[in-house]
Design a protein around this motif. Structure first.
Motif, PDB file in Angstrom:
ATOM      1  N   LEU A 163      63.698  27.967  64.037  1.00  0.00           N
ATOM      2  CA  LEU A 163      64.461  27.057  63.178  1.00  0.00           C
ATOM      3  C   LEU A 163      65.558  27.848  62.468  1.00  0.00           C
ATOM      4  CD1 LEU A 163      64.761  24.208  61.900  1.00  0.00           C
ATOM      5  CD2 LEU A 163      63.120  24.965  60.142  1.00  0.00           C
ATOM      6  N   LEU A 164      66.811  27.400  62.614  1.00  0.00           N
ATOM      7  CA  LEU A 164      67.965  28.130  62.092  1.00  0.00           C
ATOM      8  C   LEU A 164      68.807  27.240  61.187  1.00  0.00           C
ATOM      9  CD1 LEU A 164      69.197  29.663  65.482  1.00  0.00           C
ATOM     10  CD2 LEU A 164      67.664  30.751  63.832  1.00  0.00           C
ATOM     11  N   TYR A 165      69.468  27.869  60.229  1.00  0.00           N
ATOM     12  CA  TYR A 165      70.460  27.177  59.396  1.00  0.00           C
ATOM     13  C   TYR A 165      71.657  28.104  59.248  1.00  0.00           C
ATOM     14  CZ  TYR A 165      68.886  30.267  55.651  1.00  0.00           C
ATOM     15  OH  TYR A 165      68.576  31.384  54.905  1.00  0.00           O
ATOM     16  N   SER A 166      72.843  27.525  59.126  1.00  0.00           N
ATOM     17  CA  SER A 166      74.049  28.358  59.067  1.00  0.00           C
ATOM     18  C   SER A 166      74.553  28.497  57.639  1.00  0.00           C
ATOM     19  CB  SER A 166      75.154  27.764  59.938  1.00  0.00           C
ATOM     20  OG  SER A 166      75.871  26.766  59.228  1.00  0.00           O
ATOM     21  N   HIS A 204      67.530  32.839  60.308  1.00  0.00           N
ATOM     22  CA  HIS A 204      66.175  32.402  60.623  1.00  0.00           C
ATOM     23  C   HIS A 204      65.529  31.788  59.376  1.00  0.00           C
ATOM     24  CE1 HIS A 204      66.316  34.688  64.377  1.00  0.00           C
ATOM     25  NE2 HIS A 204      66.792  35.698  63.679  1.00  0.00           N
ATOM     26  N   ALA A 205      64.977  30.602  59.522  1.00  0.00           N
ATOM     27  CA  ALA A 205      64.288  29.960  58.403  1.00  0.00           C
ATOM     28  C   ALA A 205      62.798  30.273  58.392  1.00  0.00           C
ATOM     29  CB  ALA A 205      64.498  28.445  58.450  1.00  0.00           C
ATOM     30  N   LEU A 206      62.231  30.663  59.529  1.00  0.00           N
ATOM     31  CA  LEU A 206      60.790  30.891  59.640  1.00  0.00           C
ATOM     32  C   LEU A 206      60.498  32.386  59.706  1.00  0.00           C
ATOM     33  CD1 LEU A 206      60.075  28.117  62.303  1.00  0.00           C
ATOM     34  CD2 LEU A 206      59.734  27.957  59.823  1.00  0.00           C
ATOM     35  N   CYS A 207      59.228  32.729  59.867  1.00  0.00           N
ATOM     36  CA  CYS A 207      58.825  34.100  60.178  1.00  0.00           C
ATOM     37  C   CYS A 207      58.208  34.089  61.571  1.00  0.00           C
ATOM     38  CB  CYS A 207      57.852  34.649  59.145  1.00  0.00           C
ATOM     39  SG  CYS A 207      56.368  33.648  58.903  1.00  0.00           S
ATOM     40  N   ILE A 297      55.666  28.934  59.036  1.00  0.00           N
ATOM     41  CA  ILE A 297      56.236  28.772  57.699  1.00  0.00           C
ATOM     42  C   ILE A 297      55.918  30.010  56.863  1.00  0.00           C
ATOM     43  CG2 ILE A 297      56.083  27.426  55.576  1.00  0.00           C
ATOM     44  CD1 ILE A 297      55.451  24.989  57.374  1.00  0.00           C
ATOM     45  N   PRO A 298      56.911  30.624  56.245  1.00  0.00           N
ATOM     46  CA  PRO A 298      56.633  31.751  55.347  1.00  0.00           C
ATOM     47  C   PRO A 298      55.654  31.328  54.254  1.00  0.00           C
ATOM     48  CG  PRO A 298      58.980  31.575  55.797  1.00  0.00           C
ATOM     49  CD  PRO A 298      58.349  30.338  56.360  1.00  0.00           C
ATOM     50  N   GLN A 299      54.689  32.211  53.945  1.00  0.00           N
ATOM     51  CA  GLN A 299      53.618  31.823  53.022  1.00  0.00           C
ATOM     52  C   GLN A 299      52.809  33.033  52.603  1.00  0.00           C
ATOM     53  OE1 GLN A 299      50.163  29.877  55.380  1.00  0.00           O
ATOM     54  NE2 GLN A 299      52.019  29.587  56.648  1.00  0.00           N
ATOM     55  N   PRO A 300      52.093  32.922  51.463  1.00  0.00           N
ATOM     56  CA  PRO A 300      51.142  33.970  51.097  1.00  0.00           C
ATOM     57  C   PRO A 300      49.952  33.938  52.052  1.00  0.00           C
ATOM     58  CG  PRO A 300      50.970  32.117  49.592  1.00  0.00           C
ATOM     59  CD  PRO A 300      52.159  31.839  50.469  1.00  0.00           C
ATOM     60  N   LEU A 301      49.266  35.057  52.182  1.00  0.00           N
ATOM     61  CA  LEU A 301      48.124  35.142  53.087  1.00  0.00           C
ATOM     62  C   LEU A 301      46.819  34.744  52.410  1.00  0.00           C
ATOM     63  CD1 LEU A 301      49.059  38.482  54.885  1.00  0.00           C
ATOM     64  CD2 LEU A 301      49.496  36.128  55.621  1.00  0.00           C
ATOM     65  N   THR A 350      56.117  51.596  53.265  1.00  0.00           N
ATOM     66  CA  THR A 350      56.213  52.187  51.930  1.00  0.00           C
ATOM     67  C   THR A 350      54.893  52.107  51.181  1.00  0.00           C
ATOM     68  OG1 THR A 350      56.903  50.120  50.862  1.00  0.00           O
ATOM     69  CG2 THR A 350      58.628  51.471  51.866  1.00  0.00           C
ATOM     70  N   GLU A 351      53.837  51.708  51.892  1.00  0.00           N
ATOM     71  CA  GLU A 351      52.496  51.547  51.305  1.00  0.00           C
ATOM     72  C   GLU A 351      52.430  50.387  50.321  1.00  0.00           C
ATOM     73  OE1 GLU A 351      49.928  53.171  52.508  1.00  0.00           O
ATOM     74  OE2 GLU A 351      51.313  54.199  53.849  1.00  0.00           O
ATOM     75  N   SER A 352      53.388  49.477  50.366  1.00  0.00           N
ATOM     76  CA  SER A 352      53.321  48.268  49.544  1.00  0.00           C
ATOM     77  C   SER A 352      52.459  47.229  50.249  1.00  0.00           C
ATOM     78  CB  SER A 352      54.725  47.696  49.317  1.00  0.00           C
ATOM     79  OG  SER A 352      55.532  48.630  48.645  1.00  0.00           O
ATOM     80  N   PRO A 353      51.600  46.526  49.518  1.00  0.00           N
ATOM     81  CA  PRO A 353      50.725  45.539  50.156  1.00  0.00           C
ATOM     82  C   PRO A 353      51.513  44.375  50.738  1.00  0.00           C
ATOM     83  CG  PRO A 353      50.574  45.384  47.766  1.00  0.00           C
ATOM     84  CD  PRO A 353      51.387  46.607  48.068  1.00  0.00           C
ATOM     85  N   ILE A 354      51.146  43.947  51.942  1.00  0.00           N
ATOM     86  CA  ILE A 354      51.746  42.775  52.580  1.00  0.00           C
ATOM     87  C   ILE A 354      50.930  41.564  52.150  1.00  0.00           C
ATOM     88  CG2 ILE A 354      52.389  41.671  54.746  1.00  0.00           C
ATOM     89  CD1 ILE A 354      53.952  44.189  54.190  1.00  0.00           C
ATOM     90  N   GLU A 355      51.385  40.881  51.129  1.00  0.00           N
ATOM     91  CA  GLU A 355      50.639  39.762  50.570  1.00  0.00           C
ATOM     92  C   GLU A 355      51.026  38.428  51.186  1.00  0.00           C
ATOM     93  OE1 GLU A 355      51.015  39.901  46.354  1.00  0.00           O
ATOM     94  OE2 GLU A 355      50.078  41.891  46.183  1.00  0.00           O
ATOM     95  N   GLY A 356      52.080  38.433  51.994  1.00  0.00           N
ATOM     96  CA  GLY A 356      52.503  37.188  52.630  1.00  0.00           C
ATOM     97  C   GLY A 356      53.545  37.461  53.679  1.00  0.00           C
ATOM     98  N   TRP A 357      53.838  36.434  54.480  1.00  0.00           N
ATOM     99  CA  TRP A 357      54.898  36.504  55.486  1.00  0.00           C
ATOM    100  C   TRP A 357      56.191  36.023  54.861  1.00  0.00           C
ATOM    101  CZ3 TRP A 357      51.168  33.312  58.875  1.00  0.00           C
ATOM    102  CH2 TRP A 357      50.218  34.174  59.464  1.00  0.00           C
ATOM    103  N   VAL A 358      57.256  36.764  55.099  1.00  0.00           N
ATOM    104  CA  VAL A 358      58.542  36.497  54.470  1.00  0.00           C
ATOM    105  C   VAL A 358      59.511  35.930  55.498  1.00  0.00           C
ATOM    106  CG1 VAL A 358      60.497  37.570  53.261  1.00  0.00           C
ATOM    107  CG2 VAL A 358      58.140  38.315  52.787  1.00  0.00           C
ATOM    108  N   MET A 359      60.326  35.004  55.072  1.00  0.00           N
ATOM    109  CA  MET A 359      61.318  34.360  55.930  1.00  0.00           C
ATOM    110  C   MET A 359      62.227  35.395  56.590  1.00  0.00           C
ATOM    111  SD  MET A 359      63.925  31.291  54.802  1.00  0.00           S
ATOM    112  CE  MET A 359      64.880  32.300  53.663  1.00  0.00           C
ATOM    113  N   GLY A 360      62.447  35.228  57.901  1.00  0.00           N
ATOM    114  CA  GLY A 360      63.365  36.078  58.622  1.00  0.00           C
ATOM    115  C   GLY A 360      62.788  37.391  59.104  1.00  0.00           C
ATOM    116  N   ARG A 361      61.463  37.597  58.962  1.00  0.00           N
ATOM    117  CA  ARG A 361      60.852  38.849  59.402  1.00  0.00           C
ATOM    118  C   ARG A 361      59.899  38.598  60.574  1.00  0.00           C
ATOM    119  NH1 ARG A 361      59.446  41.432  53.434  1.00  0.00           N
ATOM    120  NH2 ARG A 361      61.583  41.354  52.646  1.00  0.00           N
ATOM    121  N   ARG A 362      59.838  39.581  61.455  1.00  0.00           N
ATOM    122  CA  ARG A 362      58.919  39.517  62.588  1.00  0.00           C
ATOM    123  C   ARG A 362      57.743  40.452  62.330  1.00  0.00           C
ATOM    124  NH1 ARG A 362      61.699  42.040  66.277  1.00  0.00           N
ATOM    125  NH2 ARG A 362      62.690  40.264  67.301  1.00  0.00           N
TER     126      ARG A 362
END
Length: 394
Positions: A163-166, A204-207, A297-301, A350-362
């Protein structure tokens, strides 16, 4: 869909070159507008042309997108609310035309002659794919705020799309042009593609969630490992997006969203026909990539609800077969993305916790089956501008 109250029409086409619109035309006053390729057979609105795949940097010619356009005889910043409330083109589906190597709308539109409207300007915005509106409860566009996608639900694995938006592209004028150039529409500045034209850049609107899997067992071992299923569970399956021009684009989960399972791979034949996994001299090349890229949909885990925590999990089912006896057993292992890393979240580079999926990331999860255990080694690959890594043990 509402059309402009004018006999002039615009021919919108998107030709080759990432994030750019190209406008070929002729010497006649009725000059067609062509969009250069942002992103190969035409598709209908029923299904995306590029289903079950991320959109590449060069927009795929199989896909359709939909355009909104606002005309004016002054710059966008000087247009009032009443002028911004109407559309020259409204939600017009555009498809690739090989004759132009560009995209055109289902209804043709043209630039007005310069003598009739010497200060004519176009403002444009688009979303992709065109049929995405069928998977929403509502699609709203405004020139001040951009797109709002309400109640969007990703399809099942194997039928999903990117899903894309310009961006909002403002104050585009018909410039001087030279028909002998082959592509006579020639933007004076700001070109981002292989040909000149109106810039049209999608985001990209999704992850994206991708699974790869291998087994640490030699091909000539006494047992055979075959993959049966990879599924990700407890994922919120409905949300709403707001482009929020001037702020930060983002999602919120709808109140009626249900937790959903999405399948990245499933062997629907006999167990013996599941994907065989084994190790070679170059283990990095042993990975089998699950055929269903999941665009979610990007979201917390972690989804707290009713005093309980619901965690997103990855479930892998596979069989082990002893060659000599033919005895086979089916095993299922689960990785909890909230507590699986020694009781906590998995971390990035960077050893930061991945607490959710973020928009535009694979997010790529590398699964390794050992003799007695599955190990999961996820990474977050570049999709837009983010490149951390994660390491999971299942």
């Amino acid at each position: 869909m509402r059309k402009a109250q004018t006999h002039f029409a615009l021919l919108l086409l998107l030709a080759a070159g990432s994030c750019t619109v190209d406008v070929p035309g002729g010497t006649a006053p009725r000059m067609a507008i062509l969009f250069q390729k942002p992103a190969v057979q035409l598709q209908t609105r029923t299904d995306p042309g590029l289903s079950n795949a991320e959109m590449p940097a060069g927009y795929d010619t199989r896909e359709h997108f939909s355009v909104f356009a606002l005309d004016g005889d002054d710059v966008f910043a000087n247009l009032g609310a009443a002028q911004k409330s109407r559309y020259f083109i409204q939600d017009e589906e555009c498809a690739y035309n090989a004759a132009y190597d560009a995209w055109e709308p289902m209804t043709r539109y043209y630039w007005p002659p310069a003598a009739a409207r010497p200060n004519f300007r176009l403002n444009l915005q688009a979303y992709s794919p065109s049929m995405a509106s069928e998977d929403m409860t509502g699609l709203v566009h405004s020139w001040d705020n951009g797109f709002q996608f309400s109640g969007f639900s990703p399809r099942e694995g194997g039928r999903q799309y990117d899903l894309l938006y310009s961006d909002r592209h403002l104050d585009k004028k018909r410039p001087d042009y030279s028909p002998s150039a082959g592509y006579p529409y020639d933007e004076d500045s700001g070109d981002q593609g292989s040909r000149n034209g109106i810039d049209l850049c999608f985001h990209h609107a999704l992850c994206s969630i991708v699974f790869r899997i291998r087994a640490r067992i030699p091909e000539d071992a006494a047992q055979v490992i075959r993959l049966q299923r990879i599924v990700i569970k407890n994922v919120w399956g409905k949300g709403s997006f707001d482009q929020h021009i001037g702020g930060s684009a983002g999602w919120h989960i709808d109140d009626d969203a249900a937790e959903t399972a999405y399948t990245a791979y499933e062997n629907t034949a006999t167990e013996e026909e599941g994907q065989r996994l084994f190790e070679s001299a170059t283990p990095e090349n042993d990975y089998f990539t699950a055929p269903n890229a999941l665009m979610l949909i990007p979201q917390p885990l972690n989804h707290p609800a009713g005093g309980e925590e619901h965690h997103v999990t990855v479930e892998v089912t596979y069989t082990r077969t002893i060659i000599a006896s033919g005895k086979s057993m089916t095993l299922t292992e689960t990785a909890d993305l909230v507590t699986g890393n020694d009781g906590g979240y998995y971390t990035d580079a960077t050893e930061s916790p991945i607490e959710g999926w973020v928009m535009g990331r694979r997010y790529t999860y590398d699964l390794t089956i050992n003799l007695f255990k599955i190990f999961v080694d996820p990474t977050v690959d570049v999709w837009s501008d983010f490149n951390p890594e994660q390491h999971l043990n299942l």
